[in-house]
Design a protein around this motif. Sequence first.
Motif, PDB file in Angstrom:
ATOM      1  N   ALA A   1      13.597 -11.673 -14.233  1.00  0.00           N
ATOM      2  CA  ALA A   1      12.446 -12.572 -14.261  1.00  0.00           C
ATOM      3  C   ALA A   1      12.091 -12.951 -15.689  1.00  0.00           C
ATOM      4  O   ALA A   1      11.787 -14.111 -15.971  1.00  0.00           O
ATOM      5  N   ARG A   2      12.143 -11.987 -16.609  1.00  0.00           N
ATOM      6  CA  ARG A   2      11.838 -12.291 -18.010  1.00  0.00           C
ATOM      7  C   ARG A   2      12.861 -13.249 -18.597  1.00  0.00           C
ATOM      8  O   ARG A   2      12.533 -14.151 -19.343  1.00  0.00           O
ATOM      9  N   ARG A   3      14.120 -13.047 -18.268  1.00  0.00           N
ATOM     10  CA  ARG A   3      15.169 -13.893 -18.810  1.00  0.00           C
ATOM     11  C   ARG A   3      14.984 -15.330 -18.344  1.00  0.00           C
ATOM     12  O   ARG A   3      15.152 -16.267 -19.112  1.00  0.00           O
ATOM     13  N   HIS A   4      14.634 -15.513 -17.094  1.00  0.00           N
ATOM     14  CA  HIS A   4      14.465 -16.858 -16.557  1.00  0.00           C
ATOM     15  C   HIS A   4      13.202 -17.529 -17.089  1.00  0.00           C
ATOM     16  O   HIS A   4      13.128 -18.748 -17.119  1.00  0.00           O
ATOM     17  N   SER A   5      12.230 -16.758 -17.529  1.00  0.00           N
ATOM     18  CA  SER A   5      10.989 -17.360 -18.004  1.00  0.00           C
ATOM     19  C   SER A   5      11.036 -17.686 -19.499  1.00  0.00           C
ATOM     20  O   SER A   5      10.135 -18.315 -20.012  1.00  0.00           O
ATOM     21  N   THR A   6      12.079 -17.262 -20.201  1.00  0.00           N
ATOM     22  CA  THR A   6      12.209 -17.574 -21.617  1.00  0.00           C
ATOM     23  C   THR A   6      12.669 -19.011 -21.773  1.00  0.00           C
ATOM     24  O   THR A   6      13.649 -19.427 -21.177  1.00  0.00           O
ATOM     25  N   THR A   7      11.954 -19.765 -22.580  1.00  0.00           N
ATOM     26  CA  THR A   7      12.325 -21.150 -22.808  1.00  0.00           C
ATOM     27  C   THR A   7      13.148 -21.262 -24.086  1.00  0.00           C
ATOM     28  O   THR A   7      13.193 -20.330 -24.898  1.00  0.00           O
ATOM     29  N   VAL A   8      13.760 -22.403 -24.266  1.00  0.00           N
ATOM     30  CA  VAL A   8      14.509 -22.651 -25.500  1.00  0.00           C
ATOM     31  C   VAL A   8      13.561 -22.559 -26.685  1.00  0.00           C
ATOM     32  O   VAL A   8      13.896 -21.968 -27.719  1.00  0.00           O
ATOM     33  N   GLU A   9      12.364 -23.081 -26.537  1.00  0.00           N
ATOM     34  CA  GLU A   9      11.374 -23.022 -27.616  1.00  0.00           C
ATOM     35  C   GLU A   9      11.040 -21.580 -27.977  1.00  0.00           C
ATOM     36  O   GLU A   9      10.948 -21.227 -29.156  1.00  0.00           O
ATOM     37  N   ASP A  10      10.875 -20.724 -26.964  1.00  0.00           N
ATOM     38  CA  ASP A  10      10.600 -19.308 -27.215  1.00  0.00           C
ATOM     39  C   ASP A  10      11.748 -18.658 -27.985  1.00  0.00           C
ATOM     40  O   ASP A  10      11.533 -17.883 -28.910  1.00  0.00           O
TER      41      ASP A  10
ATOM     42  N   ALA B   1      11.544 -17.149 -31.743  1.00  0.00           N
ATOM     43  CA  ALA B   1      11.897 -15.751 -32.002  1.00  0.00           C
ATOM     44  C   ALA B   1      12.974 -15.660 -33.073  1.00  0.00           C
ATOM     45  O   ALA B   1      12.922 -14.792 -33.956  1.00  0.00           O
ATOM     46  N   GLN B   2      13.938 -16.563 -33.025  1.00  0.00           N
ATOM     47  CA  GLN B   2      15.004 -16.544 -34.028  1.00  0.00           C
ATOM     48  C   GLN B   2      14.445 -16.909 -35.406  1.00  0.00           C
ATOM     49  O   GLN B   2      14.808 -16.299 -36.407  1.00  0.00           O
ATOM     50  N   HIS B   3      13.553 -17.879 -35.458  1.00  0.00           N
ATOM     51  CA  HIS B   3      12.894 -18.235 -36.730  1.00  0.00           C
ATOM     52  C   HIS B   3      12.165 -17.023 -37.297  1.00  0.00           C
ATOM     53  O   HIS B   3      12.289 -16.717 -38.484  1.00  0.00           O
TER      54      HIS B   3
END
Length: 76
Positions: free
Chosen positions: A10-19, A23-25
């Motif tokens: 569920a967490r994986r599917h709710s992560t957006t590209v923006e998120d 996080a990478q930034h």
Amino acid sequence: MTASVTSLSARRHSTTVEDAITAQHAGLIADYLTAALNADTTTMRVVRDFASQMDADYPGYPSLVAQLDELRSQAA
């Protein structure tokens, strides 16, 4: 065990590209700051090069290179 697998899914599917980009930034900024504190110019350069590539790959997002430059100017 099934509940934790379901929760992870569920967490994986709710992560957006923006998120993910945000996080990478954040991670790259942390790496850059750590390198700066240790006077590790090689790592700083690698992070900056990677940031430049991310900026080119995701032009609609805030510039990571600009954020790193802002950190450098604030530290000076």
